[in-house]
Design a protein around this motif. Structure first.
Motif, mmCIF file in Angstrom:
data_model
loop_
_atom_site.group_PDB
_atom_site.id
_atom_site.type_symbol
_atom_site.label_atom_id
_atom_site.label_comp_id
_atom_site.label_asym_id
_atom_site.label_seq_id
_atom_site.Cartn_x
_atom_site.Cartn_y
_atom_site.Cartn_z
ATOM 1 N N HIS A 14 0.327 8.423 -25.897
ATOM 2 C CA HIS A 14 -0.332 9.739 -25.959
ATOM 3 C C HIS A 14 -1.829 9.624 -25.726
ATOM 4 N N TYR A 15 -2.337 10.670 -25.097
ATOM 5 C CA TYR A 15 -3.787 10.833 -24.934
ATOM 6 C C TYR A 15 -4.208 11.876 -25.947
ATOM 7 N N GLY A 16 -4.877 11.447 -27.005
ATOM 8 C CA GLY A 16 -5.229 12.383 -28.068
ATOM 9 C C GLY A 16 -3.954 13.006 -28.630
ATOM 10 N N GLN A 17 -3.897 14.332 -28.634
ATOM 11 C CA GLN A 17 -2.730 15.035 -29.176
ATOM 12 C C GLN A 17 -1.580 15.081 -28.169
ATOM 13 N N HIS A 18 -1.913 14.849 -26.897
ATOM 14 C CA HIS A 18 -0.959 15.080 -25.810
ATOM 15 C C HIS A 18 -0.043 13.873 -25.635
ATOM 16 N N GLU A 19 1.233 14.050 -25.958
ATOM 17 C CA GLU A 19 2.173 12.941 -25.832
ATOM 18 C C GLU A 19 2.770 12.949 -24.423
ATOM 19 N N VAL A 20 2.514 11.875 -23.679
ATOM 20 C CA VAL A 20 2.916 11.814 -22.274
ATOM 21 C C VAL A 20 4.244 11.067 -22.111
ATOM 22 N N LEU A 21 4.409 9.982 -22.880
ATOM 23 C CA LEU A 21 5.684 9.252 -22.878
ATOM 24 C C LEU A 21 6.256 9.338 -24.288
ATOM 25 N N GLY A 38 10.830 12.213 -10.504
ATOM 26 C CA GLY A 38 10.601 13.222 -11.539
ATOM 27 C C GLY A 38 9.467 14.127 -11.134
ATOM 28 N N PRO A 39 9.396 15.302 -11.789
ATOM 29 C CA PRO A 39 8.353 16.259 -11.408
ATOM 30 C C PRO A 39 6.950 15.740 -11.724
ATOM 31 N N SER A 40 5.966 16.372 -11.095
ATOM 32 C CA SER A 40 4.573 16.009 -11.336
ATOM 33 C C SER A 40 4.242 16.182 -12.820
ATOM 34 N N GLY A 41 3.554 15.186 -13.372
ATOM 35 C CA GLY A 41 3.165 15.275 -14.782
ATOM 36 C C GLY A 41 4.232 14.797 -15.740
ATOM 37 N N SER A 42 5.359 14.280 -15.209
ATOM 38 C CA SER A 42 6.432 13.853 -16.109
ATOM 39 C C SER A 42 6.148 12.495 -16.739
ATOM 40 N N GLY A 43 5.130 11.788 -16.256
ATOM 41 C CA GLY A 43 4.748 10.518 -16.869
ATOM 42 C C GLY A 43 5.135 9.290 -16.062
ATOM 43 N N LYS A 44 5.519 9.473 -14.793
ATOM 44 C CA LYS A 44 5.960 8.332 -13.972
ATOM 45 C C LYS A 44 4.842 7.303 -13.797
ATOM 46 N N SER A 45 3.652 7.783 -13.385
ATOM 47 C CA SER A 45 2.536 6.857 -13.179
ATOM 48 C C SER A 45 2.149 6.177 -14.482
ATOM 49 N N THR A 46 2.141 6.966 -15.550
ATOM 50 C CA THR A 46 1.769 6.410 -16.846
ATOM 51 C C THR A 46 2.718 5.274 -17.217
ATOM 52 N N LEU A 47 4.011 5.494 -17.025
ATOM 53 C CA LEU A 47 5.000 4.455 -17.320
ATOM 54 C C LEU A 47 4.717 3.200 -16.492
ATOM 55 N N ASP A 165 3.314 2.814 -6.914
ATOM 56 C CA ASP A 165 3.119 4.174 -7.426
ATOM 57 C C ASP A 165 2.937 5.140 -6.258
ATOM 58 N N GLU A 166 3.994 5.824 -5.886
ATOM 59 C CA GLU A 166 3.983 6.766 -4.760
ATOM 60 C C GLU A 166 3.232 6.199 -3.557
ATOM 61 N N PRO A 167 3.703 5.073 -3.018
ATOM 62 C CA PRO A 167 2.953 4.372 -1.977
ATOM 63 C C PRO A 167 2.819 5.153 -0.673
ATOM 64 N N THR A 197 8.571 7.232 -6.501
ATOM 65 C CA THR A 197 8.573 7.765 -5.137
ATOM 66 C C THR A 197 9.203 9.143 -5.057
ATOM 67 N N HIS A 198 8.873 9.844 -3.989
ATOM 68 C CA HIS A 198 9.575 11.097 -3.685
ATOM 69 C C HIS A 198 10.483 10.904 -2.483
ATOM 70 N N GLU A 199 10.581 9.655 -1.997
ATOM 71 C CA GLU A 199 11.384 9.376 -0.810
ATOM 72 C C GLU A 199 12.837 9.137 -1.222
HETATM 73 N N1 LIG Z 1 -6.281 9.418 -18.674
HETATM 74 C C1 LIG Z 1 -5.603 10.523 -19.058
HETATM 75 N N2 LIG Z 1 -6.086 11.319 -20.029
HETATM 76 C C2 LIG Z 1 -5.406 12.423 -20.439
HETATM 77 N N3 LIG Z 1 -4.245 12.803 -19.917
HETATM 78 C C3 LIG Z 1 -3.702 12.052 -18.944
HETATM 79 C C4 LIG Z 1 -4.353 10.871 -18.456
HETATM 80 N N4 LIG Z 1 -3.589 10.328 -17.494
HETATM 81 C C5 LIG Z 1 -2.524 11.131 -17.365
HETATM 82 N N5 LIG Z 1 -2.578 12.161 -18.241
HETATM 83 C C6 LIG Z 1 -1.570 13.217 -18.408
HETATM 84 O O1 LIG Z 1 -0.326 12.609 -18.575
HETATM 85 C C7 LIG Z 1 0.681 13.367 -17.954
HETATM 86 C C8 LIG Z 1 1.529 12.455 -17.088
HETATM 87 O O2 LIG Z 1 0.730 11.974 -16.037
HETATM 88 P P1 LIG Z 1 1.306 11.006 -14.924
HETATM 89 O O3 LIG Z 1 0.189 10.741 -13.989
HETATM 90 O O4 LIG Z 1 1.950 9.850 -15.567
HETATM 91 O O5 LIG Z 1 2.384 11.924 -14.248
HETATM 92 P P2 LIG Z 1 3.211 11.647 -12.923
HETATM 93 O O6 LIG Z 1 4.633 11.795 -13.291
HETATM 94 O O7 LIG Z 1 2.789 10.355 -12.316
HETATM 95 O O8 LIG Z 1 2.768 12.858 -12.014
HETATM 96 P P3 LIG Z 1 2.475 12.880 -10.427
HETATM 97 O O9 LIG Z 1 3.798 13.021 -9.743
HETATM 98 O O10 LIG Z 1 1.642 14.122 -10.262
HETATM 99 O O11 LIG Z 1 1.755 11.640 -10.073
HETATM 100 C C9 LIG Z 1 0.006 14.473 -17.199
HETATM 101 O O12 LIG Z 1 0.150 15.669 -17.940
HETATM 102 C C10 LIG Z 1 -1.427 14.071 -17.158
HETATM 103 O O13 LIG Z 1 -2.251 15.189 -17.215
#
Ligand SMILES: Nc1ncnc2c1ncn2[C@@H]1O[C@H](COP(=O)(O)OP(=O)(O)OP(=O)(O)O)[C@@H](O)[C@H]1O
Ligand SMILES: [Mg+2]
Lengths: 244, 270
Positions: A14-21, A38-47, A165-167, A197-199
């Motif tokens: 989580h980033y602060g209060q925002h739980e991403v994974l 997965g959709p944008s913002g679902s946490g793929k890059s974070t993972l 990551d989405e190369p 990927t989206h491919e």
């Molecule tokens: N450094 C950060 N600080 C705060 N929030 C973040 C940070 N990095 C990512 N997030 C939030 O985490 C969530 C997941 O982000 P992530 O980049 O993992 O999504 P994604 O699935 O890769 O999306 P995309 O397909 O758009 O790349 C998003 O809501 C994003 O706003």
């Protein structure tokens, strides 16, 4: 039983209060190609970025070939040198020639002599079909060429696995094919790969496993053809109906 | 039919030119040119062989360039250390560097220079190396370092985060990443502002005049000042005009260079 190449257990971020994974469990076996969609913002890059600890996990375990990379005793830099990473924006070093991009880390991390580093670099440039560009600077290459150089740069460290990551997301459509071809070749050689990927065509053709993420959790996973043709969950169905 | 906007604009412009021309003509007629020439471009001082040029160039200008180079190199080294401290993950380093930068950017350079050359010896009985010039230069370096630290910090922060991430993901250590990936790119970004800093330093070395220096250690302003009361054009302002020309001979090409570099960089970004 030998350890998985990548094993993720109960991963939270989580980033602060925002739980991403919100508790991710999954694994990539040696030689497997695992695609993450997965959709944008679902946490793929974070993972993906947690796997080599570019992001610090908030909770959970990440084992690379059985070694906990969050353990203080683990040499993180040594682990990272065995995990190749390819970014959406390429991130080549703009002040260095293509050849220098490929030799810098070999020399600084692997301690290879210049001749050896250059030799390895040339092999990998040949592999991505860019031998003639070794003295060019990144700014003078097309996006597709830059991304292939980035792949060659990662390969020059002789990694055990590669993260993508989405190369192809930043590329013009007509350049996507060259990059995917390089990745397919890698997969065929048995490289362990985790690919966001989206491919869907790529996932179906070379993927051993497809993972669908939404809102910080793994919604479903399975054989790509299976997941793509017969999604089990409503969320997967609605996502696929939008992208296919 | 009244005048159009265009015609009115033309009228205003013409009036402005006429006023300017009238002022120039009046000045040329009223001014006593021989007297002006006598006082500002005195024939005694402007000769190549026997005038002021010799000392102005071989002592003054040479020392000015030398002192500027020393102050710039010192300031750059200090600024780099401070910039890296300000970006350090270790909080006390950040505090120290921030305090230093805020402190020395808030003071006139002259105060620091006088402190180094006169204040320190009085207070602690310790004289910095290099005599008054050395002490003054150290003061200049201390202030320049504070300014350059900010410039360098901005440059380092302007390097995209993806560069660091790419290097670290290849297994490169933080130090190697900074030295081989971040700093080379940061320096490119800050070449124009650093060149500006160099121009400012050229002018700041004139402050050394207030500290005093041995005859052959004088910088350009000191030499010119001494020629006001001695030498072939004594009693006229000629040597100051000459010094001004020499300063401009160094600074104008540099400011043009900065403008060119900035134009080129703006183009490269697009
Ligand atoms: N450094 C950060 N600080 C705060 N929030 C973040 C940070 N990095 C990512 N997030 C939030 O985490 C969530 C997941 O982000 P992530 O980049 O993992 O999504 P994604 O699935 O890769 O999306 P995309 O397909 O758009 O790349 C998003 O809501 C994003 O706003
Ligand atoms: Mg992403």
């Amino acid at each position: 039983m030998t350890a998985s190449a990548i094993e993720v257990r109960g991963l939270h971020k989580h980033y602060g209060q925002h739980e991403v994974l919100k508790g991710i469990d999954f694994h990539v076996d040696a030689g497997q190609v695992v695609c993450v969609i997965g959709p944008s913002g679902s946490g793929k890059s974070t993972l993906l970025r947690c796997v080599n600890r570019l992001e610090e996990p908030s909770a959970g375990e990440i084992l690379i070939e059985g070694v906990d990379i969050c353990d203080r005793r683990t040499d993180l830099d040594e682990m990272r040198s065995r995990i190749g990473m390819v970014f959406q924006q390429f991130n080549l070093f703009p002040h260095l020639s293509v050849l220098k991009n490929l030799t810098l880390a070999q020399r600084s991390v692997r301690g290879r002599a210049k001749e050896e580093a250059v030799e390895v670099a040339r092999q990998n440039l040949a592999k991505v079909g860019l031998s003639e560009k070794e003295s060019a600077y990144p700014a003078h290459l097309s996006g597709g060429q830059q991304q292939r150089v980035a792949i060659a740069r990662a390969l020059s460290m002789n990694p055990d696995m590669m993260l993508f990551d989405e190369p192809t997301s930043a590329l013009d459509p007509e350049l996507v094919g060259d990059v995917l071809a390089v990745m397919k070749e890698l997969a065929r050689e048995g490289m362990t790969m985790m690919v966001v990927t989206h491919e869907m065509g790529f996932a179906r053709e070379v993927g051993d496993k497809l993972v669908f993420m939404d809102d910080g959790i793994v919604v479903e996973e399975g054989r790509p053809a299976e997941v793509l043709s017969h999604p089990q969950h409503e969320r997967t169905r609605s996502f696929l109906s939008k992208v296919l | 039919m009244g005048v159009t906007r265009r015609q009115r604009a033309l009228l205003v412009q013409t009036t402005l030119y006429v006023v300017l021309a009238a002022a120039v003509v009046a000045l040329a007629l009223v001014a006593d040119w021989p007297v002006i020439r006598e006082n500002f471009w005195n024939s005694g001082g402007i000769g190549w062989a026997d005038g002021n040029w010799g000392d102005l160039i071989t002592i003054g200008m040479v020392n000015t360039v030398k002192y500027t180079a020393i102050a710039f190199a010192g300031g750059l080294a200090l600024g780099l250390v401070l910039a890296l401290m300000r970006l350090s993950p270790v909080a006390p380093y950040r505090w120290l560097a921030t305090a230093y930068v805020e402190f020395f950017r808030g003071l006139p350079a002259l105060v620091v220079m006088i402190f180094m050359s006169t204040g320190l010896p009085i207070a602690f009985g310790w004289t910095p190396p290099g005599g008054t010039v050395g002490a003054g230069l150290i003061g200049l370096i201390m202030v320049a370092g504070a300014y350059m630290a900010e410039t360098l910090r901005a440059g380092i922060q302007a390097v995209p985060k993806g560069q660091t991430e790419a290097a670290r993901s290849l297994g490169m250590r933080p130090g190697a990443t900074t030295v081989k990936v971040v700093l080379p790119q940061a320096f490119r970004i800050v070449i124009p502002p650093l060149t500006n800093e160099f121009v400012l330093l050229i002018k700041d070395t004139a402050l050394l005049f207030l500290l005093g220096a041995a005859a052959n250690e004088r910088e350009l302003t000191s030499v010119a000042k001494d020629f006001l009361t001695s030498g072939p054009s004594a009693g006229t302002a000629t040597s100051l005009i000459q010094a001004a020309l020499l300063y401009l001979a160094i600074t104008l090409p540099l400011t043009q260079l900065v403008a060119w570099l900035e134009r080129r960089q703006r183009k490269a970004v697009r």
